[in-house]
Design an enzyme around this catalytic site. Structure first.
Site, PDB file in Angstrom:
ATOM      1  N   VAL A 198       0.841  -1.195   0.000  1.00  0.00           N
ATOM      2  CA  VAL A 198       0.000   0.000   0.000  1.00  0.00           C
ATOM      3  C   VAL A 198       0.880   1.251   0.000  1.00  0.00           C
ATOM      4  CG1 VAL A 198      -1.640   1.301   1.403  1.00  0.00           C
ATOM      5  CG2 VAL A 198      -1.890  -1.155   1.152  1.00  0.00           C
ATOM      6  N   ASP A 199       1.995   1.176   0.726  1.00  0.00           N
ATOM      7  CA  ASP A 199       2.872   2.342   0.828  1.00  0.00           C
ATOM      8  C   ASP A 199       3.486   2.721  -0.515  1.00  0.00           C
ATOM      9  OD1 ASP A 199       2.321   1.844   3.467  1.00  0.00           O
ATOM     10  OD2 ASP A 199       4.180   0.707   3.770  1.00  0.00           O
ATOM     11  N   GLY A 205       1.884   2.831  -3.134  1.00  0.00           N
ATOM     12  CA  GLY A 205       0.827   3.443  -3.927  1.00  0.00           C
ATOM     13  C   GLY A 205       0.186   2.469  -4.892  1.00  0.00           C
ATOM     14  N   ASP A 255      -4.895  -8.325  -7.650  1.00  0.00           N
ATOM     15  CA  ASP A 255      -4.308  -7.331  -6.768  1.00  0.00           C
ATOM     16  C   ASP A 255      -3.902  -8.042  -5.482  1.00  0.00           C
ATOM     17  OD1 ASP A 255      -3.722  -5.175  -5.219  1.00  0.00           O
ATOM     18  OD2 ASP A 255      -5.797  -4.542  -4.929  1.00  0.00           O
ATOM     19  N   LYS A 265      -0.219 -46.512  30.219  1.00  0.00           N
ATOM     20  CA  LYS A 265      -0.093 -47.283  28.976  1.00  0.00           C
ATOM     21  C   LYS A 265       0.757 -48.539  29.160  1.00  0.00           C
ATOM     22  CE  LYS A 265       1.914 -44.047  26.622  1.00  0.00           C
ATOM     23  NZ  LYS A 265       1.955 -42.968  27.643  1.00  0.00           N
ATOM     24  N   SER A 279       2.414 -40.912  21.450  1.00  0.00           N
ATOM     25  CA  SER A 279       1.913 -40.574  20.104  1.00  0.00           C
ATOM     26  C   SER A 279       0.874 -39.456  20.128  1.00  0.00           C
ATOM     27  CB  SER A 279       1.370 -41.825  19.387  1.00  0.00           C
ATOM     28  OG  SER A 279       0.556 -42.601  20.221  1.00  0.00           O
TER      29      SER A 279
END
Lengths: 623, 299
Positions: free
Chosen positions: A24-25, A27, A101, A464, A532
């Site tokens: 944008v800067d 232009g 754009d 586990k 896991s």
């Protein structure tokens, strides 16, 4: 007005897809507004609306802010920035433009790549008062990567540097030093002022030293060269057999042209056939060309499906492989981990695959090659990819349609990245499977069992290993052949080179999955006891074996309980900051969504839970 | 051979339409009876030739459409043997929702946005074609061709999937859906040129004719039936008018015109100075209104 003549002229207008790169800067929005405004593609009520908005959000005082003609979304308008890719349409006497754009801020590389993938020509904006910035280098790199061959460099805001020719020449020189590293076919430089409309549509006397064309003249004069002698290729998009007496193959022609009675080949089978009829959008024709969406019928009925390729050659102009080297742009906040399974989407086909090697990352500002184990949002890397099945492709340089792909998350279905194929990797065809006379079924029948994986997942300290151990004892007692793969034990040997980063965790599970597969093939009941934590890798392990061979067992113990138990004192260390990447503390655990078995250790004893698993195995005829 | 601009657009749209049929289980084409819908339907007929269109065509009827639109719709359905569904929001009928009494905002929300969501849920469509174009309105310029919607049919402009090349991400999870816009890259002039070259039938309301008109809020509104109450300061005039866009008749502004065939419309269009959405009242509710409607699930 003669409408027929008008449309004839319209039909002769060239279609040009262009992309603007800059922030944008620089232009950029102003330049786009200028292009729309000066080409008279803005209606008066749109202008009135913009006037209304200029008073509210504008940066040009009482004047109409041309940038506001362009910015679309409300949120962006209020922030004064463009945050996405937007498409604009305008036309001149000679040309119809479709303009992408895209913003130029660092975090928006993905948007620029998106815009570039759909464009033929790029306009690079440089702020004359600032000169070449890092973003200019980045733009150049991405354009080259995505195969843009024509670039126009506009040095904007010339009014701010008093239309100084020396400064302009300096910028041109430093840009050329960068772009020399790439191969752009056309490269033009134009000094402009978008705000005042200088050298955009009209030449201006403020820049008498510039004798070149205006921006719009340059664009209109670009001719896109299509290779004339390219072979015919069309990926089959859809098979039309909506009525019983018709079978046609629909798709968009990706290169060359095709005539009726032409001999063609179907890839990957390489079967020969002859074109019988060609249905184009304007009816049945003798011939069809690149970019046309057609339906072909063949003289011989064969089995062709979506993803196959119809092609005029059976020579090695195209590759059939499950491995290739490519450049990948990562577009997601979720980082890319090598060895993780993703969906790879090609033109008209898709398959599960993974990045096996991240060869190097590329710093887009310096073009340096960097070593890395993972890829983050907006990063680009050179990678090797392996797929679960063969696909037909070409290099991106030779054919954009046949050499591009996107990467999709298996669970969220988000687009994570995009890639361009450099070349195939031949390893795939050199390794063939050895046929063995004794198979899985014979091996396991000796002990009257069906091999399966009991995959335990859960936090550290959830129980586990305790339960897994009891189950193995019980199976052993009744004469079953088992093996227990334990997370800690494996890390002492096979996986001792791996740490606890996300990348290493993925590799840890990949190796265990492959080992489990071998054990299943050996006919064993394989018990895997690993934290896991990621569902992607559990799915990978599941997908490696037959559907009913994978039994996911979720040990559902809360983190509070695990931390209370803390059998190895690890939680204490992690809380004290002495242990990094600890699951549940500073590394995530993704709960299984639909495991075969859920065990709750806070309600029942380990012995009881082990029996539940055995009951499940009996019920499912595993033992 | 070089394809013309229109040829390229045509093939691109056909590719998109076929892609949906190849990848989705239960697609539907939303048909608004307008000129863009007519072009989209024409492209679908071409995409599957010589066979019929392999999906349903759906019209969301607000019950306030021009009578001529409904006649035209049923005629087209018959001519092309379409599998047409017409959906009306019965809650709206019960509550007697009207664009005149309730205003364009509430009417559009209930009879269009909510009705559409109801129908998509009812038939469990996973992909819905729409005829929207990116050049129509600024917020549409940023819309994807495959536009992702969550399970509540919401559009999140910050969470759209990037769309590279023509590799569309067609993967969705259960209850999610996509809206697909095959005409994304067409402009209004392209649409008219195509209608002209392909001789595509359009609703006669696009052509100028003497019609009963009142002036309201600076716009010319056609008196299509007696539900439009005529206020004291208003009077019905017979005017030669046509419509640039078609919607609910009390919300659609007519324009004075002498264009009685497609050629004349195009010539008028080339000379005109107004963009086409100006004929629709729903946009001017507030700045950025289309964007808010889209987030709520409007097309």
């Amino acid at each position: 007005m003669d409408l027929k003549a008008f449309f004839e002229k319209q039909n002769n207008k060239k279609q040009l897809k262009i992309l603007t790169c800059g922030s944008v800067d620089d232009g950029k929005s102003t330049l786009l507004g200028r292009l729309m405004y000066d080409s008279k593609n803005i209606y008066s009520d749109q202008l009135t609306q913009t006037q209304k908005e200029s008073e509210k959000y504008g940066t040009q005082g009482k004047k109409v802010d041309l940038a506001l003609l362009i910015d679309g979304l409300q949120a962006e308008r209020e922030q004064g920035i463009t945050i996405d890719v937007a498409y604009r349409y305008f036309e001149t006497e000679k040309c119809k433009f479709i303009l992408a754009d895209t913003p130029g801020h660092e975090e928006y590389t993905r948007n620029m790549a998106t815009g570039a993938s759909n464009s033929d020509v790029a306009i690079i904006l440089i702020d004359a008062s600032k000169g070449i910035l890092d973003q200019t280098k980045r733009h150049t790199f991405i354009l080259s990567l995505l195969g843009i061959e024509n670039i126009i460099v506009t040095v904007n805001k010339m009014d701010l540097i008093d239309f100084n020719q020396n400064k302009f020449e300096e910028i041109v020189k430093s840009f050329t030093e960068i772009s020399n590293q790439f191969k752009f076919k056309i490269e033009k430089f134009i000094p402009i002022s978008a705000l005042h409309g200088e050298n955009v549509f009209t030449k201006n006397k403020n820049i008498p030293w510039y004798n070149g064309k205006t921006l719009i003249e340059e664009l209109e004069d670009i001719s896109l060269i299509e290779p004339e002698d390219d072979f015919f290729s069309m990926p089959v998009q859809w098979v039309n057999r909506l009525s019983s007496n018709f079978r046609g193959y629909s798709g968009t022609i990706s290169s060359g042209k095709i005539n009726i009675d032409d001999e063609i080949f179907i890839l990957p089978s390489r079967e020969k056939n002859i074109i019988k009829k060609i249905l184009t959008p304007s009816g049945q024709k003798e011939v069809a060309f690149k970019d046309q969406a057609v339906t072909l019928t063949l003289s011989k009925e064969v089995d062709i499906s979506r993803g196959n390729l119809i092609c005029s050659t059976n020579k090695d102009n195209l590759f059939t492989s499950d491995q290739f080297a490519s450049h990948i742009i990562w577009m997601s906040k979720e980082k890319m981990l090598p060895e993780r399974n993703y969906i790879f989407r090609f033109i008209n086909s898709q398959t599960i695959g993974k990045i096996t090697d991240l060869v190097h990352k590329i710093n887009v500002n310096s073009f340096d090659k960097l070593a890395s184990k993972e890829l983050n949002l907006n990063e680009i890397a050179y990678c090797k990819v392996a797929l679960n099945k063969n696909i037909v492709f070409n290099s991106y340089q030779k054919n954009k349609r046949l050499g591009s792909f996107v990467i999709i998350d298996q669970f969220t279905k988000q687009t994570l990245g995009a890639g361009v194929i450099d070349h195939e990797l031949r390893r795939a065809s050199n390794i063939a499977w050895q046929k063995m006379s004794i198979n899985k079924k014979l091996r396991s029948s000796i002990s009257g069992q069906s091999p399966c994986i009991l995959w335990f997942t859960g936090l550290s300290g959830s129980g586990k290993s305790t339960i897994a151990n009891i189950i193995e004892q019980k199976l052993h007692q009744i004469g079953k052949h088992t093996y227990l793969l334990d997370g800690d034990n494996i890390r002492h040997g096979l996986n001792k080179d791996l740490g606890f980063t996300d990348t290493d965790r993925v590799e840890n599970i990949r190796r265990i999955s492959e080992v489990s597969r071998l054990m299943i093939d050996a006919g064993l009941i394989t018990i895997v006891s690993f934290i896991s934590p990621f569902k992607s890798e559990r799915k990978m392990a599941r997908d490696l074996v037959e559907k009913d061979e994978f039994i996911e067992i979720f040990i559902n113990t809360t983190i509070e309980e695990c931390e209370k138990r803390d059998p190895k004192g690890l939680y204490k260390k992690a809380r004290a900051g002495k242990l990094k990447n600890f699951t549940g503390i500073d590394s995530i655990y993704e709960k299984p969504e639909s495991p075969e078995i859920i065990l709750n250790t806070q309600m029942k004893k380990a012995e009881e839970l082990a029996d539940e698993v055995l009951t499940f195995l009996k019920k499912n005829n595993k033992i | 051979m070089k394809l013309s601009h229109i040829d390229k657009l045509e093939s691109e749209s056909i590719h998109i339409i076929r892609e949906v049929v190849a990848e989705f289980d239960n697609p539907v084409m939303l048909y608004s009876i307008g000129k863009d819908s007519s072009v989209m339907l024409h492209l679908a007929l071409k995409a599957f030739a010589p066979n019929n269109i392999p999906f349903k065509i759906m019209h969301i009827d607000t019950t306030w459409k021009f009578k001529e639109m409904i006649l035209f719709r049923d005629q087209i359905a018959k001519t092309y043997n379409l599998d047409l569904i017409v959906h009306i929001n019965q809650d709206g009928i019960r509550n007697k929702i009207s664009p005149i009494k309730n205003g364009s905002k509430i009417h559009t929300d209930i009879m269009k946005t909510q009705a559409l969501k109801q129908a998509l849920d009812k038939y469990k469509f996973d992909a819905a074609f729409g005829g929207a174009r990116r050049d129509e309105e600024k917020s549409r310029a940023k819309e994807r061709i495959f536009s992702f919607r969550d399970k509540n049919h919401r559009w999140d402009p910050k969470n759209q999937k990037p769309e590279l090349w023509n590799l569309f991400n067609t993967k969705i999870n259960t209850d999610e859906s996509v809206r697909v816009f095959p005409l994304s890259n067409w402009t209004e002039l392209d649409i008219w040129q195509y209608i002209y070259q392909e001789k595509i039938p359009i609703v006669p309301l696009y052509l100028a004719k003497t019609r009963p008109i009142i002036k309201r809020d600076g716009m010319m509104i056609m008196v299509d039936d007696d539900r439009l109450e005529i206020k004291q300061n208003e009077k019905i005039e017979q005017k030669n008018v046509r419509f640039r866009t078609l919607g609910c008749y009390p919300l659609t502004a007519a324009m004075e015109s002498a264009a009685t065939n497609v050629e004349e419309i195009i010539i008028e269009l080339l000379e005109t100075k107004y963009s086409e959405r100006q004929g629709r009242l729903i946009d001017s509710d507030q700045i950025g209104s289309m964007e808010i409607k889209k987030q709520e699930g409007y097309f």
